[in-house]
Design an enzyme around this catalytic site. Structure first.
Site, PDB file in Angstrom:
ATOM      1  CG  ASP A  63     -36.641  22.206  12.583  1.00 47.43           C
ATOM      2  OD1 ASP A  63     -37.347  23.199  12.835  1.00 47.43           O
ATOM      3  OD2 ASP A  63     -36.130  21.996  11.453  1.00 47.43           O
ATOM      4  CG  ASP A  75     -39.060  15.090   7.166  1.00 43.96           C
ATOM      5  OD1 ASP A  75     -40.275  15.381   7.218  1.00 43.96           O
ATOM      6  OD2 ASP A  75     -38.330  15.367   6.199  1.00 43.96           O
ATOM      7  CB  SER A  98     -50.675  30.672   5.408  1.00 46.83           C
ATOM      8  OG  SER A  98     -50.321  31.656   4.453  1.00 46.83           O
ATOM      9  CE1 TYR A 147     -46.673  28.027   3.083  1.00 46.73           C
ATOM     10  CE2 TYR A 147     -47.709  30.087   2.421  1.00 46.73           C
ATOM     11  CZ  TYR A 147     -47.153  29.289   3.397  1.00 46.73           C
ATOM     12  OH  TYR A 147     -47.090  29.747   4.685  1.00 46.73           O
ATOM     13  NE  ARG A 202     -42.898  35.971  -4.522  1.00 42.56           N
ATOM     14  CZ  ARG A 202     -42.781  35.939  -3.210  1.00 42.56           C
ATOM     15  NH1 ARG A 202     -41.583  36.036  -2.657  1.00 42.56           N
ATOM     16  NH2 ARG A 202     -43.822  35.798  -2.438  1.00 42.56           N
TER      17      ARG A 202
END
Ligand code: UD2
Length: 312
Positions: free
Chosen positions: A32, A54, A118, A142, A271
């Site tokens: 992480d 990273d 996702s 995204y 949003r």
């Protein structure tokens, strides 16, 4: 012994997968960068080999992949509004990082990579429930980045023979989800605010709906995806959700009951980049993995509120 790697292990999904693996006595490495992950989420994972780093740095991917058989790739900058504010950074941390990881995984002889996809890739098409045969129609940067990651997974299967499985998560929530950022998931934010007696804000009219998926179901999906035979699942994409949806207004009512919050929500402008309705068809994961949600929304929400209450 199988060596597992969990990327994004200080995020709430990564830490939950790592905890489940450790509980089974597996050998786990985690990585992480702490861009969004929290050090506190590593509590209880002391048996894990942990690397701070990273994935946009290929050397970190190389170190993390060495000797690994199965990767759970959970690291991402997960937020629609964050990507609207800074698409380049989302691309770097979702797309570049994923490609680096795949290159390193292949070089290290990793057998399988399971990817956190996702539901956002479906976009704002009116068809419900969303099923895997539908053409993706991403709206936010995204969603584009998460879809690019899926395509890289399938490409690495087709071109290099690396086993990959994409699980398209639908609005995952539960213990350890960070409630403190305005980029956090809505349920984490609402739990924190309503337990503290603060007024939550609903963006839009509150009639948008989500297939909110309790974390334990997602962990189960990942463990099944790791164990499933390659000829059945490699190169495949499948929804990981509950197959039922609820509006934000209804969710607010349920949370009022669970938290004891007595006020009304504030309403603000919708949003940018938001999806109106999201609901999954989960039959494919049932067929290919034997996946079936074990914890429903109400029970998941109850456990989640209790967890935040303990922490508060
Ligand atoms: C998207 C994906 C989800 C996951 C996530 C990662 C969809 C349908 N889902 O979640 O699978 O990849 O991105 O971040 O694309 N909201 C409020 N008040 C708040 C915060 C949010 O009303 O304080 C609303 C928000 O406008 C949205 C809903 O709550 O309509 C859910 O927002 P979210 O950020 O929790 O998740 P979402 O749907 O963007």
């Amino acid at each position: 012994m199988t060596q597992y790697l969990v990327t994004g292990v200080a995020g709430f999904i990564g830490r939950s997968i790592a905890a489940a693996l450790l509980a089974r006595g597996e050998s786990v490495r985690g990585v992480d960068s702490f861009i969004t992950g929290k050090r506190a989420n590593l509590a209880g994972l002391e048996a894990m080999d942990f690397i701070v780093g990273d994935l946009t740095d290929p050397a970190v991917c190389e170190r993390a992949s060495a000797g690994v058989e199965i990767v759970f790739h959970e690291a991402a900058l997960a937020s629609v509004p964050r990507s609207v504010a800074d698409p380049v950074n989302t691309n770097r941390n979702c797309v570049d990082a994923t490609l680096n990881l795949l290159v390193a995984a292949r070089a290290a002889g990793v057998r399988r990579v399971i990817y956190a996809g996702s539901s956002s890739v479906y976009g704002d098409t009116p068809t419900l429930p969303k099923h895997e045969e539908m053409s993706p129609n991403p709206v936010s940067p995204y969603a584009v980045a998460k879809l690019a990651g899926e395509h890289y997974m399938r490409s690495f299967t087709r071109v290099y023979g690396l086993e990959t499985v994409t699980l398209r998560y639908f609005n995952v929530f539960g213990p350890y989800q960070d409630p403190t950022s305005h980029y956090s998931g809505v349920l984490a934010i609402f739990c924190r605010k309503m337990l503290a007696g603060e007024q939550p804000t609903i963006f839009g009219d509150g009639e948008q709906s989500r297939d909110f998926t309790y974390i334990e179901n997602v962990v189960q999906g990942n463990l099944l995806a790791a164990a499933a035979p390659a000829d059945k699942v490699s190169g495949r994409v499948m929804n990981t959700a509950t197959g039922s949806a609820i509006t934000l207004n209804q969710t607010f009512e349920m949370l009022s009951g669970l938290t004891g919050y007595r006020g009304k929500p504030a309403y603000a402008e919708p949003r940018q980049g938001d999806i109106r309705n999201s609901l999954a068809d989960i039959r494919l994961a049932g067929e290919l993995l034997g996946y079936a949600p074990e914890v429903d929304f109400r029970e998941g929400l109850r456990r989640t509120v209790e967890w935040y209450r303990q922490g508060a």
